[in-house]
Design a protein around this motif. Sequence first.
Motif, PDB file in Angstrom:
ATOM      1  N   MET A  96       0.814  -1.322  -0.025  1.00 43.54           N
ATOM      2  CA  MET A  96       0.042   0.090  -0.025  1.00 43.54           C
ATOM      3  C   MET A  96       0.822   1.343   0.183  1.00 43.54           C
ATOM      4  SD  MET A  96      -2.716  -1.301  -0.395  1.00 43.54           S
ATOM      5  CE  MET A  96      -3.449   0.653  -0.713  1.00 43.54           C
ATOM      6  N   THR A  97       2.138   1.149   0.427  1.00 44.87           N
ATOM      7  CA  THR A  97       2.859   2.606   0.373  1.00 44.87           C
ATOM      8  C   THR A  97       2.970   3.152  -0.643  1.00 44.87           C
ATOM      9  OG1 THR A  97       4.003   1.294   2.456  1.00 44.87           O
ATOM     10  CG2 THR A  97       5.056   3.463   1.577  1.00 44.87           C
ATOM     11  N   ASP A 109       7.073  -7.148  -8.126  1.00 45.24           N
ATOM     12  CA  ASP A 109       6.339  -8.579  -7.912  1.00 45.24           C
ATOM     13  C   ASP A 109       4.825  -8.257  -7.872  1.00 45.24           C
ATOM     14  OD1 ASP A 109       5.518  -8.666  -4.321  1.00 45.24           O
ATOM     15  OD2 ASP A 109       5.729  -6.779  -5.497  1.00 45.24           O
ATOM     16  N   ARG A 134       0.747 -10.568  -6.519  1.00 47.58           N
ATOM     17  CA  ARG A 134       0.307 -11.649  -5.942  1.00 47.58           C
ATOM     18  C   ARG A 134      -0.524 -12.398  -7.007  1.00 47.58           C
ATOM     19  NH1 ARG A 134      -1.443  -7.251  -1.829  1.00 47.58           N
ATOM     20  NH2 ARG A 134       0.678  -6.790  -0.927  1.00 47.58           N
ATOM     21  N   ASN A 179      -1.332  -5.950  -7.033  1.00 46.98           N
ATOM     22  CA  ASN A 179      -0.326  -4.599  -7.204  1.00 46.98           C
ATOM     23  C   ASN A 179      -0.714  -3.788  -8.555  1.00 46.98           C
ATOM     24  OD1 ASN A 179       0.617  -5.640  -4.791  1.00 46.98           O
ATOM     25  ND2 ASN A 179       2.402  -6.576  -5.828  1.00 46.98           N
ATOM     26  N   HIS A 223      11.054  -8.620   4.530  1.00 44.87           N
ATOM     27  CA  HIS A 223      10.749  -9.055   3.354  1.00 44.87           C
ATOM     28  C   HIS A 223      10.746  -7.763   2.221  1.00 44.87           C
ATOM     29  CE1 HIS A 223       6.234  -8.398   3.533  1.00 44.87           C
ATOM     30  NE2 HIS A 223       6.266  -8.194   2.493  1.00 44.87           N
ATOM     31  N   ALA A 254       9.853  -6.850  -2.238  1.00 47.02           N
ATOM     32  CA  ALA A 254       9.148  -7.699  -3.341  1.00 47.02           C
ATOM     33  C   ALA A 254       8.528  -8.769  -2.802  1.00 47.02           C
ATOM     34  CB  ALA A 254      10.116  -7.940  -4.345  1.00 47.02           C
ATOM     35  N   LYS A 291       7.524  -0.021  10.983  1.00 46.17           N
ATOM     36  CA  LYS A 291       8.462  -0.689  10.257  1.00 46.17           C
ATOM     37  C   LYS A 291       9.891  -0.061  10.961  1.00 46.17           C
ATOM     38  CE  LYS A 291       5.867  -1.967   6.940  1.00 46.17           C
ATOM     39  NZ  LYS A 291       5.500  -1.203   5.634  1.00 46.17           N
TER      40      LYS A 291
HETATM   41  C1  6PG Z   1       3.871  -7.273  -1.851  1.00 51.99           C
HETATM   42  C2  6PG Z   1       4.905  -6.283  -1.700  1.00 51.99           C
HETATM   43  C3  6PG Z   1       5.564  -6.048  -0.483  1.00 51.99           C
HETATM   44  C4  6PG Z   1       5.373  -5.000   0.155  1.00 51.99           C
HETATM   45  C5  6PG Z   1       5.646  -4.721   1.412  1.00 51.99           C
HETATM   46  C6  6PG Z   1       5.176  -3.628   2.227  1.00 51.99           C
HETATM   47  O1  6PG Z   1       3.170  -7.358  -2.982  1.00 51.99           O
HETATM   48  O2  6PG Z   1       3.196  -7.454  -0.783  1.00 51.99           O
HETATM   49  O3  6PG Z   1       5.624  -6.341  -2.914  1.00 51.99           O
HETATM   50  O4  6PG Z   1       7.054  -6.319  -0.519  1.00 51.99           O
HETATM   51  O5  6PG Z   1       6.157  -3.847  -0.551  1.00 51.99           O
HETATM   52  O6  6PG Z   1       4.850  -5.907   2.179  1.00 51.99           O
HETATM   53  O7  6PG Z   1       3.839  -3.351   2.042  1.00 51.99           O
HETATM   54  P1  6PG Z   1       3.064  -2.223   2.652  1.00 51.99           P
HETATM   55  O8  6PG Z   1       3.500  -0.875   1.810  1.00 51.99           O
HETATM   56  O9  6PG Z   1       1.631  -2.385   2.407  1.00 51.99           O
HETATM   57  O10 6PG Z   1       3.526  -2.017   4.165  1.00 51.99           O
END
Ligand code: 6PG
Length: 237
Positions: free
Chosen positions: A31-32, A60, A62, A72, A138, A140, A191
């Motif tokens: 979401m960021t 990446d 889902r 994404n 983690h 991507a 974070k």
């Molecule tokens: C995914 C992302 C993952 C994401 C982090 C941070 O598809 O889930 O690529 O790596 O960048 O989980 O997620 P938020 O920005 O939602 O905290």
Amino acid sequence: MANAAAAFVLEVGKEAIRTKGRFCIALSGGMTPATLYRALTSPPVADRFDWAQTTFFFSDERCVPPDDPRSNYALAQKALFDPLNIAPAQIYRMAGESKDPLAAATEYEQQIRLATNTLSTAPPSLDLILLGLGEDGHTASLFPGASILQDHQRAIAATQSPKDPANRITMTLAAINRANVILFLVAGAGKAGVVRAILDPKTEADRRLPASLVRPEVGRLMWFLDRAAAAELQIQY
Ligand code: 6PG
């Protein structure tokens, strides 16, 4: 943070277009990025850039259909591509809907190689790769302890996530570390601990976190943090 990151993205983009006639950027998930997309699509910023020379990839995805709220691509479509009227030909999305993620990963690797004129012997090198960071370190869809962290052959691979949805397609470290610029965009108090572990590692475990293994071969590594995410760093600002 989002405005500063947006200005930086445009700076990198302008230089790529000036030197190579095109800007190749990979978008991250989570979401960021939504904050960055809002900054990039706000008129004063959006009007200052030639988006027609930009090609979009993903770091990446889902394994869900492109209209699924967890996709994404879906977020980028709604918050970036539509507001900027990006033509479909400029977008290379990972086929999250595929019933065979491994085949979809292989297919995407071929697409990204073709689109970047990259021979089969080296990972493609993009101008900018956007990455997020999970509280477990983690980035991507490269999760702690995953065997894919040792995969230095493929640029794109299918993998498993402990977070829903389980099936993922992701860039490998080999492809990520080939980028000219890698931009981590990280926000929120949740974070702060993992940001400290990566930027100021104290243990071997800190150094083995997937995001700690993001080290560009020749490129530049930039972290854009908000104050809450930077709260545990021993830095004066
Ligand atoms: C995914 C992302 C993952 C994401 C982090 C941070 O598809 O889930 O690529 O790596 O960048 O989980 O997620 P938020 O920005 O939602 O905290």
